[in-house]
Design a protein around this motif. Structure first.
Motif, mmCIF file in Angstrom:
data_model
loop_
_atom_site.group_PDB
_atom_site.id
_atom_site.type_symbol
_atom_site.label_atom_id
_atom_site.label_comp_id
_atom_site.label_asym_id
_atom_site.label_seq_id
_atom_site.Cartn_x
_atom_site.Cartn_y
_atom_site.Cartn_z
ATOM 1 N N VAL A 183 -15.453 -45.808 13.564
ATOM 2 C CA VAL A 183 -15.505 -44.356 13.724
ATOM 3 C C VAL A 183 -16.948 -43.900 13.874
ATOM 4 O O VAL A 183 -17.265 -43.051 14.703
ATOM 5 C CB VAL A 183 -14.817 -43.658 12.529
ATOM 6 C CG1 VAL A 183 -15.003 -42.156 12.607
ATOM 7 C CG2 VAL A 183 -13.336 -43.994 12.493
ATOM 8 N N ASN A 184 -17.860 -44.452 13.088
ATOM 9 C CA ASN A 184 -19.261 -44.065 13.184
ATOM 10 C C ASN A 184 -19.860 -44.440 14.534
ATOM 11 O O ASN A 184 -20.652 -43.683 15.082
ATOM 12 C CB ASN A 184 -20.068 -44.688 12.056
ATOM 13 C CG ASN A 184 -19.723 -44.087 10.709
ATOM 14 O OD1 ASN A 184 -19.242 -42.963 10.642
ATOM 15 N ND2 ASN A 184 -19.940 -44.836 9.653
ATOM 16 N N VAL A 185 -19.487 -45.590 15.059
ATOM 17 C CA VAL A 185 -19.966 -46.001 16.380
ATOM 18 C C VAL A 185 -19.417 -45.051 17.436
ATOM 19 O O VAL A 185 -20.131 -44.641 18.353
ATOM 20 C CB VAL A 185 -19.569 -47.470 16.684
ATOM 21 C CG1 VAL A 185 -19.840 -47.811 18.131
ATOM 22 C CG2 VAL A 185 -20.309 -48.416 15.760
ATOM 23 N N ARG A 186 -18.176 -44.650 17.300
ATOM 24 C CA ARG A 186 -17.594 -43.707 18.252
ATOM 25 C C ARG A 186 -18.261 -42.351 18.170
ATOM 26 O O ARG A 186 -18.512 -41.710 19.188
ATOM 27 C CB ARG A 186 -16.092 -43.573 18.013
ATOM 28 C CG ARG A 186 -15.323 -44.789 18.445
ATOM 29 C CD ARG A 186 -13.861 -44.610 18.208
ATOM 30 N NE ARG A 186 -13.131 -45.792 18.639
ATOM 31 C CZ ARG A 186 -11.831 -45.870 18.678
ATOM 32 N NH1 ARG A 186 -11.088 -44.847 18.280
ATOM 33 N NH2 ARG A 186 -11.250 -46.967 19.092
ATOM 34 N N LYS A 187 -18.555 -41.900 16.960
ATOM 35 C CA LYS A 187 -19.239 -40.619 16.804
ATOM 36 C C LYS A 187 -20.635 -40.672 17.431
ATOM 37 O O LYS A 187 -21.061 -39.746 18.113
ATOM 38 C CB LYS A 187 -19.365 -40.243 15.324
ATOM 39 C CG LYS A 187 -18.122 -39.667 14.721
ATOM 40 C CD LYS A 187 -18.408 -39.207 13.296
ATOM 41 C CE LYS A 187 -17.260 -38.416 12.735
ATOM 42 N NZ LYS A 187 -17.567 -37.874 11.409
ATOM 43 N N LEU A 188 -21.329 -41.763 17.198
ATOM 44 C CA LEU A 188 -22.667 -41.920 17.754
ATOM 45 C C LEU A 188 -22.625 -41.985 19.280
ATOM 46 O O LEU A 188 -23.459 -41.378 19.960
ATOM 47 C CB LEU A 188 -23.328 -43.176 17.181
ATOM 48 C CG LEU A 188 -24.808 -43.361 17.455
ATOM 49 C CD1 LEU A 188 -25.604 -42.179 16.927
ATOM 50 C CD2 LEU A 188 -25.296 -44.650 16.830
ATOM 51 N N ALA A 189 -21.632 -42.683 19.818
ATOM 52 C CA ALA A 189 -21.484 -42.761 21.268
ATOM 53 C C ALA A 189 -21.179 -41.392 21.859
ATOM 54 O O ALA A 189 -21.749 -41.004 22.887
ATOM 55 C CB ALA A 189 -20.388 -43.759 21.631
ATOM 56 N N LEU A 190 -20.282 -40.653 21.210
ATOM 57 C CA LEU A 190 -19.951 -39.316 21.689
ATOM 58 C C LEU A 190 -21.168 -38.400 21.603
ATOM 59 O O LEU A 190 -21.438 -37.617 22.517
ATOM 60 C CB LEU A 190 -18.788 -38.733 20.889
ATOM 61 C CG LEU A 190 -18.321 -37.347 21.284
ATOM 62 C CD1 LEU A 190 -17.905 -37.289 22.744
ATOM 63 C CD2 LEU A 190 -17.177 -36.897 20.382
ATOM 64 N N ALA A 191 -21.932 -38.510 20.528
ATOM 65 C CA ALA A 191 -23.153 -37.709 20.386
ATOM 66 C C ALA A 191 -24.135 -38.038 21.513
ATOM 67 O O ALA A 191 -24.747 -37.134 22.090
ATOM 68 C CB ALA A 191 -23.790 -37.950 19.023
ATOM 69 N N GLY A 192 -24.278 -39.305 21.835
ATOM 70 C CA GLY A 192 -25.166 -39.716 22.926
ATOM 71 C C GLY A 192 -24.726 -39.161 24.269
ATOM 72 O O GLY A 192 -25.545 -38.709 25.074
ATOM 73 N N ILE A 193 -23.434 -39.181 24.503
ATOM 74 C CA ILE A 193 -22.899 -38.636 25.755
ATOM 75 C C ILE A 193 -23.157 -37.135 25.824
ATOM 76 O O ILE A 193 -23.563 -36.614 26.875
ATOM 77 C CB ILE A 193 -21.391 -38.947 25.880
ATOM 78 C CG1 ILE A 193 -21.187 -40.446 26.109
ATOM 79 C CG2 ILE A 193 -20.752 -38.131 27.000
ATOM 80 C CD1 ILE A 193 -19.750 -40.908 25.960
ATOM 81 N N LEU A 194 -22.933 -36.435 24.721
ATOM 82 C CA LEU A 194 -23.154 -34.990 24.714
ATOM 83 C C LEU A 194 -24.629 -34.644 24.888
ATOM 84 O O LEU A 194 -24.967 -33.666 25.564
ATOM 85 C CB LEU A 194 -22.587 -34.369 23.439
ATOM 86 C CG LEU A 194 -21.064 -34.404 23.326
ATOM 87 C CD1 LEU A 194 -20.605 -33.897 21.958
ATOM 88 C CD2 LEU A 194 -20.418 -33.601 24.436
ATOM 89 N N VAL A 195 -25.523 -35.443 24.311
ATOM 90 C CA VAL A 195 -26.959 -35.228 24.526
ATOM 91 C C VAL A 195 -27.284 -35.423 26.009
ATOM 92 O O VAL A 195 -28.022 -34.636 26.607
ATOM 93 C CB VAL A 195 -27.805 -36.170 23.642
ATOM 94 C CG1 VAL A 195 -29.254 -36.201 24.090
ATOM 95 C CG2 VAL A 195 -27.714 -35.749 22.186
ATOM 96 N N ALA A 196 -26.715 -36.464 26.602
ATOM 97 C CA ALA A 196 -26.950 -36.717 28.031
ATOM 98 C C ALA A 196 -26.458 -35.555 28.891
ATOM 99 O O ALA A 196 -27.131 -35.141 29.837
ATOM 100 C CB ALA A 196 -26.267 -38.016 28.456
ATOM 101 N N VAL A 197 -25.306 -35.002 28.553
ATOM 102 C CA VAL A 197 -24.789 -33.844 29.288
ATOM 103 C C VAL A 197 -25.744 -32.653 29.130
ATOM 104 O O VAL A 197 -26.035 -31.938 30.091
ATOM 105 C CB VAL A 197 -23.365 -33.470 28.813
ATOM 106 C CG1 VAL A 197 -22.926 -32.130 29.368
ATOM 107 C CG2 VAL A 197 -22.375 -34.555 29.216
#
Length: 176
Positions: free
Chosen positions: A4-18
């Motif tokens: 779950v933490n890896v998924r949250k971090l990945a989603l956060a990275g994607i949102l930062v990129a957006v």
């Protein structure tokens, strides 16, 4: 739990990129550049990831935007205060309007007031104390309206809940 933490971090990275990719979609208002997409991302982060991730995302996005020349120093207090208040109010209130109000108030009033010392002392701008409240409110209103439509829809469809593993049901068992 680690998944779950890896998924949250990945989603956060994607949102930062957006947020970085959409940073040219800004409206210059006085000394600030109003970026409604950043406010939309703050609400996404605050609702689906929590206040800590939302503030971290706002900081990283503001930092990268400044390093690339598409942002100003005023992005830090505005986006970070809005993200923090949005995440906290949603975490404890559990209603989306709390998140929207937190983003609006945190960005426009708190972030606007915290931008005054940055503008006068660091940027050398001659402005009044409340000169950033209205532009920040206009900017965050645009992002909040976008978020109200999209986040409400995503919440009903359980888009991020499925991705983050917050549901006990499997994705194929959810009625559409």
């Amino acid at each position: 739990m680690k998944n779950v933490n890896v998924r949250k971090l990945a989603l956060a990275g994607i949102l930062v990129a957006v947020g970085i990719v959409c940073s040219p979609l800004s409206i210059p208002v006085g000394a600030s550049k109003c970026a409604p997409i950043q406010h939309f991302i703050n609400i996404l982060g605050g609702v689906f990831l929590g206040p800590g991730y939302a503030v971290g995302m706002a900081f990283v996005t503001s930092l990268l935007r400044n390093l690339m020349g598409t942002g100003t120093l005023l992005a830090f207090p505005g986006s970070m205060c809005g993200a923090l208040l949005c995440g906290i109010l949603y975490r404890y209130g559990k209603h989306l309007p709390f998140a929207y109000g937190g983003e609006l108030f945190g960005t426009s009033v708190i972030g606007g007031l915290l931008s005054y010392p940055i503008a006068t002392l660091i940027m050398g701008s001659q402005t009044a104390v409340f000169s950033f409240v209205i532009p920040f409110f206009v900017s965050s209103c645009g992002g909040t309206i976008i978020a109200a439509v999209l986040v409400t829809t995503m919440k009903k469809m359980k888009v991020f809940d499925i991705y983050l593993g917050n549901l006990s049901a499997e994705p194929h068992k959810i009625k559409r």
